[in-house]
Write an enzyme that holds these catalytic residues in place. Structure first.
Site, PDB file in Angstrom:
ATOM      1  N   HIS A 285      25.370  -3.810   3.793  1.00  0.00           N
ATOM      2  CA  HIS A 285      25.461  -5.020   3.672  1.00  0.00           C
ATOM      3  C   HIS A 285      26.170  -5.451   2.234  1.00  0.00           C
ATOM      4  CE1 HIS A 285      24.217  -5.357   7.757  1.00  0.00           C
ATOM      5  NE2 HIS A 285      23.020  -4.583   7.382  1.00  0.00           N
TER       6      HIS A 285
ATOM      7  N   ALA B 135      11.320  -3.851   1.052  1.00  0.00           N
ATOM      8  CA  ALA B 135      11.890  -4.847   1.057  1.00  0.00           C
ATOM      9  C   ALA B 135      10.887  -6.000   0.228  1.00  0.00           C
ATOM     10  CB  ALA B 135      12.336  -5.563   2.243  1.00  0.00           C
TER      11      ALA B 135
END
Length: 220
Positions: free
Chosen positions: A85, A149
């Protein structure tokens, strides 16, 4: 030239191996901003090492405009990097990334010093950094480590470790030879479990008191 072609092929293969959404080589070449950012950084880094002023930074700026990924020309990157991404990824000047690493969107390899010294993280080989994670300072992340994350990591990470949280803490260390996982003591988790046990005990006592109260009312 042959070495450069092999390196680019390895970047393509990294995307095909680590992203199940990647269907074929042309899709990676034409539609993967992480791949584009890596190739533009190759050019900027080459010119940076030649000591050419301004132009490497201009290429880096164009790179950010086109891909949303900011890589300083001075950053040193190994083979097989996959940026998935990619939007919002920032890699600082003195950052070093080993082979076969994976970075997800929003990752920052940042510095905490204004001095012109080593001030950005060093990643070993096969490191995975989750979306939105922030790694700050001249820390070292060992081979095969995983950063969760959103973690904020300000201390070095041992090889084969998994780090989560703010501030980042090691929650597991994987032994690649035996496959066993060692989980170091977690004072925060222990405290939460203790509180949960106390709440459960209080609820049990409250239920007993309510039952006795109901019995007393019936007897009256």
């Amino acid at each position: 030239m042959f070495g450069l072609i092999k390196s680019i092929q390895r970047d393509i293969q990294a995307a095909l191996e680590r992203d199940p959404a990647a269907r074929n080589v042309w899709e990676v070449i034409l539609a993967y901003p992480g791949f584009h950012a890596r190739q533009l950084h190759r050019l900027a880094h080459f010119l940076w090492n030649l000591g050419i002023p301004v132009l490497p930074r201009v290429i880096s700026h164009i790179n950010r405009f086109l891909t949303g990924i900011e890589i300083h020309p001075g950053a040193r990157i190994g083979e097989g990097l996959f940026i998935d991404h990619g939007m919002g990824v920032v890699i600082g000047e003195t950052a070093e990334i080993g082979d076969n690493c994976t970075l997800y969107q929003g990752v920052t390899l940042g510095g905490v010093s204004r001095e012109r010294v080593k001030r950005h993280p060093t990643l070993g080989n096969n490191v995975v950094v989750g979306a939105g994670a922030v790694l700050l300072g001249p820390i070292t992340v060992g081979d095969n480590a995983r950063i969760g994350a959103g973690a904020v990591v300000v201390q070095s990470v041992p090889p084969n470790a998994t780090v989560i949280g703010v501030p980042g803490r090691v929650v597991a260390i994987h032994d690649p030879e035996t496959g066993e996982v060692y989980r170091p003591p977690d004072p925060l988790a222990d405290t939460v479990r203790e509180l949960q046990a106390r709440v459960a005990e209080l609820e049990r006592r409250l239920a007993e008191l309510e039952a006795r109260y109901q019995e007393a009312r019936i007897c009256d």
